[in-house]
Design a protein around this motif. Structure first.
Motif, PDB file in Angstrom:
ATOM      1  N   ASP A  35       1.937  13.413 -17.082  1.00 31.21           N
ATOM      2  CA  ASP A  35       1.322  13.663 -15.774  1.00 31.21           C
ATOM      3  C   ASP A  35       0.611  12.383 -15.367  1.00 31.21           C
ATOM      4  OD1 ASP A  35       1.774  16.607 -15.319  1.00 31.21           O
ATOM      5  OD2 ASP A  35       0.770  16.689 -17.262  1.00 31.21           O
ATOM      6  N   LEU A  36       1.111  11.731 -14.308  1.00 32.75           N
ATOM      7  CA  LEU A  36       0.599  10.411 -13.943  1.00 32.75           C
ATOM      8  C   LEU A  36       0.160  10.377 -12.484  1.00 32.75           C
ATOM      9  CD1 LEU A  36       3.337   8.123 -15.580  1.00 32.75           C
ATOM     10  CD2 LEU A  36       1.185   8.915 -16.583  1.00 32.75           C
ATOM     11  N   VAL A  37      -0.780   9.500 -12.205  1.00 29.48           N
ATOM     12  CA  VAL A  37      -1.204   9.163 -10.847  1.00 29.48           C
ATOM     13  C   VAL A  37      -1.291   7.645 -10.763  1.00 29.48           C
ATOM     14  CG1 VAL A  37      -3.136   9.238  -9.221  1.00 29.48           C
ATOM     15  CG2 VAL A  37      -2.413  11.327 -10.393  1.00 29.48           C
ATOM     16  N   PHE A  38      -0.781   7.067  -9.663  1.00 29.77           N
ATOM     17  CA  PHE A  38      -0.784   5.611  -9.473  1.00 29.77           C
ATOM     18  C   PHE A  38      -1.846   5.245  -8.428  1.00 29.77           C
ATOM     19  CE2 PHE A  38       4.071   5.682 -10.350  1.00 29.77           C
ATOM     20  CZ  PHE A  38       3.827   5.765 -11.710  1.00 29.77           C
ATOM     21  N   ILE A  39      -2.631   4.218  -8.741  1.00 31.10           N
ATOM     22  CA  ILE A  39      -3.682   3.748  -7.832  1.00 31.10           C
ATOM     23  C   ILE A  39      -3.584   2.236  -7.716  1.00 31.10           C
ATOM     24  CG2 ILE A  39      -6.185   3.547  -7.499  1.00 31.10           C
ATOM     25  CD1 ILE A  39      -6.501   6.178  -8.997  1.00 31.10           C
ATOM     26  N   HIS A  40      -3.763   1.733  -6.484  1.00 31.02           N
ATOM     27  CA  HIS A  40      -3.745   0.275  -6.287  1.00 31.02           C
ATOM     28  C   HIS A  40      -5.026  -0.145  -5.570  1.00 31.02           C
ATOM     29  CE1 HIS A  40      -3.112  -0.128  -1.885  1.00 31.02           C
ATOM     30  NE2 HIS A  40      -2.434   1.018  -1.987  1.00 31.02           N
ATOM     31  N   ASP A  41      -5.235  -1.449  -5.499  1.00 25.67           N
ATOM     32  CA  ASP A  41      -6.430  -1.970  -4.825  1.00 25.67           C
ATOM     33  C   ASP A  41      -6.057  -3.153  -3.945  1.00 25.67           C
ATOM     34  OD1 ASP A  41      -9.110  -1.968  -4.192  1.00 25.67           O
ATOM     35  OD2 ASP A  41      -9.643  -3.372  -5.779  1.00 25.67           O
ATOM     36  N   GLY A  42      -4.886  -3.048  -3.302  1.00 26.17           N
ATOM     37  CA  GLY A  42      -4.446  -4.125  -2.420  1.00 26.17           C
ATOM     38  C   GLY A  42      -4.657  -3.781  -0.958  1.00 26.17           C
ATOM     39  N   ASN A  43      -4.335  -4.740  -0.099  1.00 25.57           N
ATOM     40  CA  ASN A  43      -4.420  -4.537   1.346  1.00 25.57           C
ATOM     41  C   ASN A  43      -3.091  -3.984   1.827  1.00 25.57           C
ATOM     42  OD1 ASN A  43      -4.504  -4.717   4.130  1.00 25.57           O
ATOM     43  ND2 ASN A  43      -5.588  -6.688   4.131  1.00 25.57           N
ATOM     44  N   PRO A  44      -3.028  -2.737   2.289  1.00 25.48           N
ATOM     45  CA  PRO A  44      -1.732  -2.147   2.653  1.00 25.48           C
ATOM     46  C   PRO A  44      -1.065  -2.840   3.835  1.00 25.48           C
ATOM     47  CG  PRO A  44      -3.523  -0.526   2.858  1.00 25.48           C
ATOM     48  CD  PRO A  44      -4.138  -1.821   2.463  1.00 25.48           C
ATOM     49  N   GLN A  45      -1.858  -3.506   4.701  1.00 20.59           N
ATOM     50  CA  GLN A  45      -1.266  -4.149   5.885  1.00 20.59           C
ATOM     51  C   GLN A  45      -0.789  -5.574   5.624  1.00 20.59           C
ATOM     52  OE1 GLN A  45      -4.330  -2.264   6.420  1.00 20.59           O
ATOM     53  NE2 GLN A  45      -2.886  -0.621   6.935  1.00 20.59           N
ATOM     54  N   GLY A  69       6.065 -13.881  -0.719  1.00 20.38           N
ATOM     55  CA  GLY A  69       7.347 -14.325  -1.254  1.00 20.38           C
ATOM     56  C   GLY A  69       8.373 -14.627  -0.177  1.00 20.38           C
ATOM     57  N   ALA A  70       9.595 -14.925  -0.649  1.00 18.18           N
ATOM     58  CA  ALA A  70      10.685 -15.268   0.276  1.00 18.18           C
ATOM     59  C   ALA A  70      11.109 -14.069   1.116  1.00 18.18           C
ATOM     60  CB  ALA A  70      11.875 -15.811  -0.523  1.00 18.18           C
ATOM     61  N   LYS A  71      10.952 -12.858   0.572  1.00 18.61           N
ATOM     62  CA  LYS A  71      11.285 -11.636   1.311  1.00 18.61           C
ATOM     63  C   LYS A  71      10.029 -10.782   1.422  1.00 18.61           C
ATOM     64  CE  LYS A  71      16.067 -11.512  -0.342  1.00 18.61           C
ATOM     65  NZ  LYS A  71      17.093 -10.715  -1.094  1.00 18.61           N
ATOM     66  N   PRO A  72       9.123 -11.159   2.327  1.00 16.54           N
ATOM     67  CA  PRO A  72       7.814 -10.481   2.383  1.00 16.54           C
ATOM     68  C   PRO A  72       7.936  -9.040   2.870  1.00 16.54           C
ATOM     69  CG  PRO A  72       8.047 -12.011   4.209  1.00 16.54           C
ATOM     70  CD  PRO A  72       9.235 -12.233   3.326  1.00 16.54           C
ATOM     71  N   ILE A  73       7.085  -8.189   2.315  1.00 14.10           N
ATOM     72  CA  ILE A  73       6.913  -6.816   2.784  1.00 14.10           C
ATOM     73  C   ILE A  73       5.422  -6.526   2.802  1.00 14.10           C
ATOM     74  CG2 ILE A  73       9.144  -5.936   1.968  1.00 14.10           C
ATOM     75  CD1 ILE A  73       7.779  -4.913  -0.535  1.00 14.10           C
ATOM     76  N   ASP A  74       5.029  -5.489   3.534  1.00  9.32           N
ATOM     77  CA  ASP A  74       3.588  -5.212   3.581  1.00  9.32           C
ATOM     78  C   ASP A  74       3.130  -4.581   2.272  1.00  9.32           C
ATOM     79  OD1 ASP A  74       3.741  -2.282   3.692  1.00  9.32           O
ATOM     80  OD2 ASP A  74       4.440  -2.536   5.757  1.00  9.32           O
ATOM     81  N   GLY A  75       1.820  -4.577   2.063  1.00  7.26           N
ATOM     82  CA  GLY A  75       1.261  -4.112   0.799  1.00  7.26           C
ATOM     83  C   GLY A  75       1.592  -2.671   0.508  1.00  7.26           C
ATOM     84  N   ALA A  76       1.590  -1.824   1.540  1.00  6.95           N
ATOM     85  CA  ALA A  76       1.896  -0.409   1.319  1.00  6.95           C
ATOM     86  C   ALA A  76       3.303  -0.244   0.753  1.00  6.95           C
ATOM     87  CB  ALA A  76       1.752   0.365   2.634  1.00  6.95           C
ATOM     88  N   GLN A  77       4.270  -0.977   1.342  1.00  6.05           N
ATOM     89  CA  GLN A  77       5.637  -0.923   0.829  1.00  6.05           C
ATOM     90  C   GLN A  77       5.714  -1.459  -0.580  1.00  6.05           C
ATOM     91  OE1 GLN A  77       7.646  -3.059   4.196  1.00  6.05           O
ATOM     92  NE2 GLN A  77       9.193  -1.488   3.881  1.00  6.05           N
ATOM     93  N   PHE A  78       5.010  -2.565  -0.837  1.00  5.05           N
ATOM     94  CA  PHE A  78       5.054  -3.186  -2.159  1.00  5.05           C
ATOM     95  C   PHE A  78       4.625  -2.191  -3.234  1.00  5.05           C
ATOM     96  CE2 PHE A  78       3.253  -5.359  -5.779  1.00  5.05           C
ATOM     97  CZ  PHE A  78       4.123  -6.422  -6.010  1.00  5.05           C
ATOM     98  N   PHE A  79       3.476  -1.554  -3.018  1.00  2.00           N
ATOM     99  CA  PHE A  79       2.956  -0.677  -4.067  1.00  2.00           C
ATOM    100  C   PHE A  79       3.767   0.618  -4.175  1.00  2.00           C
ATOM    101  CE2 PHE A  79      -0.839  -3.357  -3.300  1.00  2.00           C
ATOM    102  CZ  PHE A  79      -0.988  -3.831  -4.599  1.00  2.00           C
ATOM    103  N   THR A  80       4.302   1.100  -3.066  1.00  4.67           N
ATOM    104  CA  THR A  80       5.171   2.281  -3.144  1.00  4.67           C
ATOM    105  C   THR A  80       6.429   1.966  -3.942  1.00  4.67           C
ATOM    106  OG1 THR A  80       4.356   3.148  -1.037  1.00  4.67           O
ATOM    107  CG2 THR A  80       6.501   3.946  -1.800  1.00  4.67           C
ATOM    108  N   ARG A  81       7.046   0.838  -3.628  1.00  4.94           N
ATOM    109  CA  ARG A  81       8.258   0.448  -4.370  1.00  4.94           C
ATOM    110  C   ARG A  81       7.943   0.162  -5.830  1.00  4.94           C
ATOM    111  NH1 ARG A  81      11.554  -3.624  -0.245  1.00  4.94           N
ATOM    112  NH2 ARG A  81      11.623  -2.192   1.551  1.00  4.94           N
ATOM    113  N   LEU A  82       6.759  -0.411  -6.070  1.00  4.29           N
ATOM    114  CA  LEU A  82       6.351  -0.645  -7.455  1.00  4.29           C
ATOM    115  C   LEU A  82       6.261   0.679  -8.210  1.00  4.29           C
ATOM    116  CD1 LEU A  82       5.245  -2.513  -9.724  1.00  4.29           C
ATOM    117  CD2 LEU A  82       2.971  -2.147  -8.758  1.00  4.29           C
ATOM    118  N   GLY A  83       5.628   1.670  -7.591  1.00  2.00           N
ATOM    119  CA  GLY A  83       5.536   2.978  -8.225  1.00  2.00           C
ATOM    120  C   GLY A  83       6.910   3.594  -8.454  1.00  2.00           C
TER     121      GLY A  83
END
Length: 980
Positions: free
Chosen positions: A726-736, A741-755
């Protein structure tokens, strides 16, 4: 071992040394105005060293008398007293060949250079100014330099005549690749060794000569022939190196040079076991080194199989048997390399582990024998005491080998049969005399042979020597079933309860598609294994049950007969397999599904001694460091292999009684945390490589600002053998903010894809199964919520929207892996949420209502979830977890207490496991100590029973007459807390 001691020369050798000194003085006196330091100016210490060296080495004396200026120059420039820098030999030879114009002159300069360096190396070896490692390194670098520079010199001359060979497909210039094999490849060349070489070139084509072109094959054959001549031919200057080309594909009957494609095809289709053994040490020693590295990578799958390959033991045993027959035939028992307890046996011990495990454990993919021995010790394949004896014995034998060869620069490993050479060998090994030397030699050969026999023993010979029953009595039953009455009688006498069922099971295996489709070698291995299996099964208390559980494994591995060899070669592993299968059908099923787990049965100490938390983390980190960062498939398999292996070790330890219940949960939780840590790091690295780093609110780059929080059993450090996470993921980045990198995405996408990537790493089905089932429903807003929450969003949800049952779950929540800073911040949020004052009446009602709903949907219906009058009768069931008085009741009481009283007693939030929270309740005086102990003992009793049932592949349900006292006490305390 330490360097052999320099002892006083015995009288006979002292006389020889004085004579050599006199003869050299006379020869040096004829040089006239030599630029070297005159012999007359030699200090006493150098004269004494010269006498010692020449007393022991006729070779050095001969070269000194033939070319006194050479030795005077070596003494004058200090070469005899210092170690050479890396590549220094190559630089010296390059300077010597810089103005060489003729092929004949090339051969002469190579020989003179080799003789000069050989004198230096022998001198330093005899004087103990160089240890074994330096001597072998210098000899190997000397050969490397001669091969590589001669190859380059000859290539340029042939290219000037016929043009540059070009690849037909690539159009790129082609160069020869020279592989050094054996001791040269390992960098362990001895004082008078031949050099084993293989020649190859990348691809076919032809040269671009203006007048005449050659096919690439013909060009490189000519180059190879000239290189062999430059090194091997005996001229007035002697010989540089004896060259042996018999290790090439097809041996002496095959082409001298092969293209890479032909090499790959040969080893794939026709490569034999001894060629795998030889290829372990292959190294590029000349020519195109980058292409050579590509060739070795191309051939790696031939050498190192991706599975555990215990057939290597058979191959090496057969090779050793042939060697021993040759030793006996030629009377070579005194050969320190090939005789019993000789150098070859140490090499075989090391290489059998390389061939078996090297495909999966890249730390074993080494050429140097001493490095392999260190790895075998460090990775636990061999005990430290065994490795120490193998290392010291090997070094003594190699010093002995060098002493034998230093005498006359002759390739020999035979002990001398004359008194003079015996005195020399004893002296060089620091022994008082020949008998003393023989005593030390016999000691080390006996120890080496003992270890060799333990690793590469003939299976069953120990049992036969002890008069135990042989396995042959079971062969007729397997081969044809035999006479039914006689076979049934034999089975009953052996302890089987249902002989007909046994015969049917064996017949089904024998006639099954897996066995019918086996190749001849595999069927031979199966036929050798089944009688041994039956002989071991009857040693068990319930042979029918054990056979029933182990035969699915046999069927599963029938087409991968290397696993049958593993069990045939390791009777101890077979016994451990049967014991575990007898104790647990769950373990039997796991091994049948994942036969790679058989590897864990080889080492009994490791099997029943799981590593501590720090060792577990370090072991997994080291394992993944050996895998290329971009090889995600292998990384995922490595994580799964690691989990399966360690989970088996925990289960085996639990069954054996070496690991109590609480420690079992600790180990399983540590294992999950170690895997989660690496999964997070792998996923983060992959995301950053693709999209760059996300940003914090202040604009600075995030550095793994991510946290995996564990709830439930993993949060409470109470994992079982089949628990999900049973897991919960938490981040502390700026979602906007976009990543950098060469293929930038916003923070919200980054952490969702990371999860998403972390979940994929954990849950994806591969050939080795999945790591864990993952439940993310405890995240804010459950399945309707975001996969990954910011810390602020998590806090707001817990403070304003979470239900009471979610706060109950938070009691068992803790940070598992990720950012330490974020973990501390999460702990603060948890403490603030759980530590606020609550209306106890409302809290009791909500906790009780939730528990009632769970009992109604998950409890035993026939007993109203354990609350009906008949709940304690033997004819009904008791659900250990969900029925009244069971595990969940205790958990809910602990959670209620934490929510009710932690605002006054914040120490209740320090831990997340039920046992220690109960301790806190007792220490704070919130529950009587007797009732706390009662709840703790009941909780541990239930969990122990659930663990045992899980290992038996049974649900967590027992008879209603079980645990009556515990259940009644838990139900009483539940009522006293007002939760009913």
């Amino acid at each position: 071992m330490s360097l052999p001691t320099l002892i006083d020369l015995p009288p006979a050798l002292e006389t020889l040394g004085n004579q050599a000194l006199q003869r050299f003085g006379e020869a040096a006196g004829t040089l006239g105005d030599s630029p070297a330091t005159p012999f007359a100016d030699w200090p006493p210490a150098r004269r004494a060293a010269f006498a010692r060296v020449c007393a022991n080495s006729g070779f050095v004396l001969e070269r000194a008398l033939r070319d006194p200026a050479m030795l005077l120059q070596l003494a004058g420039d200090g070469s005899l007293e210092r170690s050479l820098a890396p590549d220094e030999l190559c630089g010296q030879l390059a300077a010597l060949l810089a103005d060489c114009a003729q092929e004949e002159e090339l051969g002469r300069r190579l020989r003179r250079f080799r003789h000069r360096q050989q004198v230096r190396i022998v001198w330093r070896d005899i004087m103990r100014q160089a240890d074994l490692a330096e001597t072998c390194r210098d000899l190997s670098e000397l050969a490397d330099a001669c091969i590589d520079l001669a190859c380059d010199w000859l290539y340029e001359r042939l290219r000037a005549r016929f043009g540059t060979p070009l690849g037909r497909r690539s159009g790129r210039p082609q160069r020869l690749v020279v592989l050094g094999m054996g001791k040269l490849g390992a960098g362990e060349l001895n004082l008078s060794s031949d050099i084993d070489l293989i020649f190859a070139y990348p691809e076919g084509g032809e040269t671009d000569g203006e007048r005449r072109s050659l096919d690439n094959q013909e060009f490189f054959v000519r180059l190879g022939q000239k290189l062999i001549g430059a090194l091997d031919a005996i001229t007035v200057d002697g010989q540089a190196f004896r060259v042996d080309m018999r290790l090439r594909p097809y041996g002496s009957s095959g082409p001298l040079v092969h293209s890479f494609g032909a090499m790959e095809q040969y080893y794939q289709d026709q490569g034999r076991d001894w060629e795998r053994y030889a290829m372990i040490k292959a190294r590029v020693v000349g020519g195109d080194r980058e292409a050579g590295r590509q060739l070795l990578e191309l051939l790696r799958p031939f050498v190192y199989r991706r599975y555990l390959d215990f057939s290597a033991i058979e191959a090496l045993r057969d090779m050793k048997q042939l060697i021993r027959q040759e030793v006996r035939r030629k009377g070579m028992a005194d050969n320190v390399k090939l005789g019993a307890g000789g150098i070859r046996e140490v090499e075989f011990v090391a290489q059998v582990f390389q061939l078996i495990h090297g495909g999966r454990d890249r730390s074993l993919q080494r050429r140097s024998l001493l490095e392999v021995l260190a790895t075998l010790e460090g990775q636990g394949y061999l005990p430290p005491a065994a490795v120490a004896e193998l290392r010291e014995g090997y070094e003594f034998l190699r010093y002995t080998e060098h002493a034998l060869q230093a005498i006359a620069d002759r390739q020999t490993q035979m002990l001398p049969d004359n008194e003079l050479d015996r005195a020399r060998v004893a002296c060089m090994l620091g022994c008082a005399g020949w008998e003393a030397f023989l005593g030390r030699l016999a000691h080390w050969r006996e120890r080496i042979d003992s270890h060799f026999r333990q690793v590469i023993a003939v299976p069953g010979e120990d049992e036969a020597s002890e008069g135990r029953p042989v396995d042959a009595q079971w062969l007729p039953l397997w081969e044809n079933g035999g006479d039914e009455a006689a076979v049934c009688r034999q089975l009953v006498e052996a302890g089987f309860a249902d002989p007909q069922q046994v015969r049917q099971r064996l017949a089904a295996l024998r006639g099954g598609s897996q066995v019918r489709g086996m190749q001849r070698l595999g069927r031979e291995r199966l036929d050798a294994f089944i009688p041994q299996l039956l002989a071991r099964v009857v040693e068990q208390d319930a042979p029918d049950l054990v056979l029933e559980r182990v035969l699915p494994l046999v069927e599963a591995v029938a087409r991968r007969s290397a696993y049958l060899v593993l069990l045939t070669e390791n009777p101890g592993a077979l016994r451990r397999l049967l014991s575990l299968c007898a104790a647990s059908p769950w373990i039997a099923e796991q091994i049948a599904r994942f036969p790679l787990l058989l590897d864990q049965l080889l080492n009994e100490d490791r099997l029943y001694s799981p590593p501590q938390e720090a060792e577990l983390v370090a072991e997994l980190r080291e394992l993944l460091l050996r895998i290329p960062e971009d090889d995600l498939e292998q990384q995922m398999e490595a994580l799964r292999h690691f989990k399966l292996a360690h989970r088996l070790r925990v289960a085996a330890s639990e069954i054996a009684g070496t690991l109590p219940l609480m420690k079992v949960s600790d180990y399983l939780t540590w294992l999950a945390e170690a895997i989660l840590d690496q999964a997070l790091r792998l996923a983060w690295r992959q995301m950053v490589v693709r999209h760059g780093n996300p940003r914090r609110s202040d604009g600075s780059p995030c550095e793994l600002d991510f946290l995996i929080v564990g709830y439930g059993k993993v949060g409470g450090i109470e994992l079982g053998h089949g628990s999900d996470l049973d897991l919960v993921f938490i981040h502390d980045g700026n979602p906007q903010a976009e990543t950098d990198g060469a293929k930038p995405i916003d923070g919200a996408q980054f952490f969702t894809r990371l999860g998403q990537r972390i979940v994929h790493l954990l849950t994806a089905q591969t050939p080795s199964g999945q790591l864990y089932e993952v439940d993310m429903r405890l995240r804010p807003s459950g399945n309707a919520g975001l996969l990954v929450s910011s810390l602020g969003a998590f806090r707001r949800y817990q403070e304003h929207e979470a239900w009471t049952w979610e706060h109950q779950a938070l009691v068992r929540a803790r940070a598992l892996v990720g950012s330490p800073r974020l973990a501390a911040a999460f702990a603060e949020v948890r403490a603030q949420v759980l530590g606020r004052p609550r209306d106890l009446a409302v809290l009791r009602r909500e906790v009780g209502d939730m528990r009632a709903k769970m009992r109604a949907s998950l409890g035993t219906s026939s007993t109203a979830a354990g609350t009906a009058e008949n709940a304690f009768e033997a004819t009904v069931s008791f659900n250990l977890k969900q029925d009244a008085g069971g595990i969940v009741d205790i958990e809910f009481m602990v959670q209620y207490a934490a929510l009710a009283w932690s605002h006054q007693h914040p120490e209740l939030l320090r831990y997340t496991d039920n046992i220690r929270i109960l301790d806190g309740l007792a220490q704070a005086g919130l529950l009587p100590c007797d009732e706390v102990r009662l709840l703790q003992e009941a909780y541990k009793t239930y969990r122990a029973a659930a663990h045992r049932l899980a290992l038996q592949k049974q649900p967590g349900v027992v008879g209603g007459d079980r645990f009556r006292d515990e259940r009644r006490a838990v139900m009483r305390i539940w009522r006293e807390l007002g939760l009913s």
